[in-house]
Every structure is written in structure tokens, then in C-alpha cells.
Scaffold this motif. Sequence first.
Motif, PDB file in Angstrom:
ATOM      1  N   GLN A   1      64.327 -18.359 -58.503  1.00 14.71           N
ATOM      2  CA  GLN A   1      63.941 -17.626 -57.398  1.00 14.71           C
ATOM      3  C   GLN A   1      63.058 -16.397 -57.651  1.00 14.71           C
ATOM      4  N   GLU A   2      63.250 -15.617 -58.791  1.00 11.82           N
ATOM      5  CA  GLU A   2      62.797 -14.374 -58.791  1.00 11.82           C
ATOM      6  C   GLU A   2      61.064 -14.408 -59.232  1.00 11.82           C
ATOM      7  N   PRO A   3      60.473 -15.584 -59.689  1.00 14.14           N
ATOM      8  CA  PRO A   3      59.342 -15.548 -59.951  1.00 14.14           C
ATOM      9  C   PRO A   3      58.508 -15.436 -58.532  1.00 14.14           C
ATOM     10  N   LYS A   4      59.119 -15.925 -57.417  1.00 15.94           N
ATOM     11  CA  LYS A   4      58.286 -15.740 -56.229  1.00 15.94           C
ATOM     12  C   LYS A   4      58.379 -14.364 -55.781  1.00 15.94           C
ATOM     13  N   ARG A   5      59.495 -13.655 -56.068  1.00 15.12           N
ATOM     14  CA  ARG A   5      59.533 -12.053 -55.688  1.00 15.12           C
ATOM     15  C   ARG A   5      58.594 -11.471 -56.665  1.00 15.12           C
ATOM     16  N   VAL A   6      58.482 -11.641 -57.554  1.00  8.55           N
ATOM     17  CA  VAL A   6      57.187 -11.083 -58.590  1.00  8.55           C
ATOM     18  C   VAL A   6      56.025 -11.091 -58.076  1.00  8.55           C
ATOM     19  N   GLN A   7      55.819 -12.523 -57.496  1.00  4.03           N
ATOM     20  CA  GLN A   7      54.287 -12.723 -56.808  1.00  4.03           C
ATOM     21  C   GLN A   7      54.391 -11.953 -55.667  1.00  4.03           C
ATOM     22  N   GLU A   8      55.209 -11.876 -54.789  1.00  2.00           N
ATOM     23  CA  GLU A   8      55.346 -11.123 -53.797  1.00  2.00           C
ATOM     24  C   GLU A   8      55.118  -9.573 -53.892  1.00  2.00           C
ATOM     25  N   ILE A   9      55.636  -9.025 -54.958  1.00  2.00           N
ATOM     26  CA  ILE A   9      55.473  -7.643 -55.399  1.00  2.00           C
ATOM     27  C   ILE A   9      53.989  -7.368 -55.787  1.00  2.00           C
ATOM     28  N   HIS A  10      53.404  -8.249 -56.501  1.00  2.00           N
ATOM     29  CA  HIS A  10      52.259  -8.376 -57.027  1.00  2.00           C
ATOM     30  C   HIS A  10      51.250  -8.186 -55.754  1.00  2.00           C
ATOM     31  N   ASP A  11      51.669  -9.236 -54.622  1.00  2.00           N
ATOM     32  CA  ASP A  11      50.641  -9.488 -53.471  1.00  2.00           C
ATOM     33  C   ASP A  11      50.776  -8.106 -52.680  1.00  2.00           C
ATOM     34  N   ALA A  12      52.121  -7.551 -52.642  1.00  2.00           N
ATOM     35  CA  ALA A  12      52.126  -6.214 -51.714  1.00  2.00           C
ATOM     36  C   ALA A  12      51.292  -4.896 -52.514  1.00  2.00           C
ATOM     37  N   LEU A  13      51.531  -4.930 -53.756  1.00  2.00           N
ATOM     38  CA  LEU A  13      50.642  -3.956 -54.588  1.00  2.00           C
ATOM     39  C   LEU A  13      49.222  -4.037 -54.211  1.00  2.00           C
ATOM     40  N   GLU A  14      48.708  -5.541 -54.366  1.00  2.00           N
ATOM     41  CA  GLU A  14      47.399  -5.592 -53.936  1.00  2.00           C
ATOM     42  C   GLU A  14      46.996  -5.325 -52.720  1.00  2.00           C
ATOM     43  N   ASN A  15      47.782  -5.521 -51.809  1.00  2.00           N
ATOM     44  CA  ASN A  15      47.400  -5.288 -50.387  1.00  2.00           C
ATOM     45  C   ASN A  15      47.747  -3.658 -49.860  1.00  2.00           C
ATOM     46  N   GLY A  16      48.488  -2.925 -50.793  1.00  2.00           N
ATOM     47  CA  GLY A  16      48.547  -1.552 -50.419  1.00  2.00           C
ATOM     48  C   GLY A  16      50.056  -1.543 -49.353  1.00  2.00           C
ATOM     49  N   ASP A  17      50.734  -2.316 -49.434  1.00  2.00           N
ATOM     50  CA  ASP A  17      51.961  -2.538 -48.660  1.00  2.00           C
ATOM     51  C   ASP A  17      52.991  -1.682 -49.232  1.00  2.00           C
ATOM     52  N   VAL A  18      52.973  -0.510 -49.196  1.00  2.00           N
ATOM     53  CA  VAL A  18      54.075   0.491 -49.900  1.00  2.00           C
ATOM     54  C   VAL A  18      55.504  -0.011 -49.362  1.00  2.00           C
ATOM     55  N   ALA A  19      55.561   0.053 -48.133  1.00  2.00           N
ATOM     56  CA  ALA A  19      57.099  -0.463 -47.714  1.00  2.00           C
ATOM     57  C   ALA A  19      57.602  -1.428 -48.178  1.00  2.00           C
ATOM     58  N   LYS A  20      56.735  -2.709 -48.110  1.00  2.00           N
ATOM     59  CA  LYS A  20      57.179  -3.969 -48.800  1.00  2.00           C
ATOM     60  C   LYS A  20      57.539  -4.055 -50.228  1.00  2.00           C
ATOM     61  N   LEU A  21      56.610  -3.161 -50.680  1.00  2.00           N
ATOM     62  CA  LEU A  21      56.632  -3.005 -52.397  1.00  2.00           C
ATOM     63  C   LEU A  21      57.937  -2.478 -52.517  1.00  2.00           C
ATOM     64  N   ARG A  22      58.167  -1.469 -51.915  1.00  2.00           N
ATOM     65  CA  ARG A  22      59.574  -0.716 -52.162  1.00  2.00           C
ATOM     66  C   ARG A  22      60.567  -1.682 -51.930  1.00  2.00           C
ATOM     67  N   HIS A  23      60.564  -2.264 -50.907  1.00  2.00           N
ATOM     68  CA  HIS A  23      61.742  -2.890 -50.539  1.00  2.00           C
ATOM     69  C   HIS A  23      62.000  -4.319 -51.676  1.00  2.00           C
ATOM     70  N   LEU A  24      60.891  -4.838 -51.926  1.00  2.00           N
ATOM     71  CA  LEU A  24      60.999  -6.047 -53.181  1.00  2.00           C
ATOM     72  C   LEU A  24      61.430  -5.329 -54.393  1.00  2.00           C
ATOM     73  N   ALA A  25      60.853  -4.308 -54.726  1.00  2.00           N
ATOM     74  CA  ALA A  25      61.268  -3.391 -55.997  1.00  2.00           C
ATOM     75  C   ALA A  25      62.752  -3.406 -56.064  1.00  2.00           C
ATOM     76  N   HIS A  26      63.322  -2.766 -54.828  1.00  2.00           N
ATOM     77  CA  HIS A  26      64.536  -2.593 -54.699  1.00  2.00           C
ATOM     78  C   HIS A  26      65.522  -3.609 -54.940  1.00  2.00           C
ATOM     79  N   SER A  27      65.084  -5.046 -54.143  1.00  2.00           N
ATOM     80  CA  SER A  27      65.741  -6.052 -54.119  1.00  2.00           C
ATOM     81  C   SER A  27      65.765  -6.630 -55.723  1.00  2.00           C
ATOM     82  N   LEU A  28      64.774  -6.789 -56.339  1.00  2.00           N
ATOM     83  CA  LEU A  28      64.826  -7.084 -57.491  1.00  2.00           C
ATOM     84  C   LEU A  28      65.464  -6.518 -58.420  1.00  2.00           C
TER      85      LEU A  28
END
Length: 114
Positions: free
Chosen positions: A32-59
Amino acid sequence: MLEKEIIDPQFLESMADKRAFLKKMFAVFVSQEPKRVQEIHDALENGDVAKLRHLAHSLKGGAATMGAERVRQCCLLLENATQANDMSAAMGHFKTLETEMDQAYTFMFNFMAE
């Protein structure tokens, strides 16, 4: 000071009599976690700070549950960078996170194969 193990030895010791359960936990993590790492990458690329924070916290929580202290620490640094709105630091922490996740996956795959 010694570098921390990929998976906390005390955690592994505490799970010694639950090896089959731990293998199942590791299997879920590596599936499951490779998908979350990809989502973190995507949020970082898109500058989505709130999503990035949430995903990092979850992981971070998932890593803590698995005894993956180095991954947990990377996630904490990534989360802190988002709180400071420092996307340059976040990118650096993400690169370290990718390396630590690869090492955690390798450890977990080897553990499951034993």
C-alpha cells in the motif's frame, strides 16, 4: 553515535513471538505505501501543501507502527517543512524519504521471505 537500524530492533524483538502477524503487517505496508509515496511526490510537484502535510503525517504513523524509525523521521521532517511552507526543504526530505522507503521495503521483503 550509531545510525538507526532500518527497522527498530526493539520493535522486532517485541514481535518475535508474532512473526506470522508481522509478516502480514509488512505485506500490507509494502503493497500500500508505494501508492502513498507517489501521492506525496504528486502533491509536492503540484505545490499542494495541505495534501502533502496530510500524506506525510499518515505515512509517519504507518512507519511508526512498523518500527521503521528512519522513515518516520523523514516524514516528520517533511511534515515540518510543509508547516514552515518550505517546499525546497520538503523536496530534499522527500528524496531522503524515497531512499529510506526503498531500504525499508528491502528489509521487509527479506523478512517475509525468511
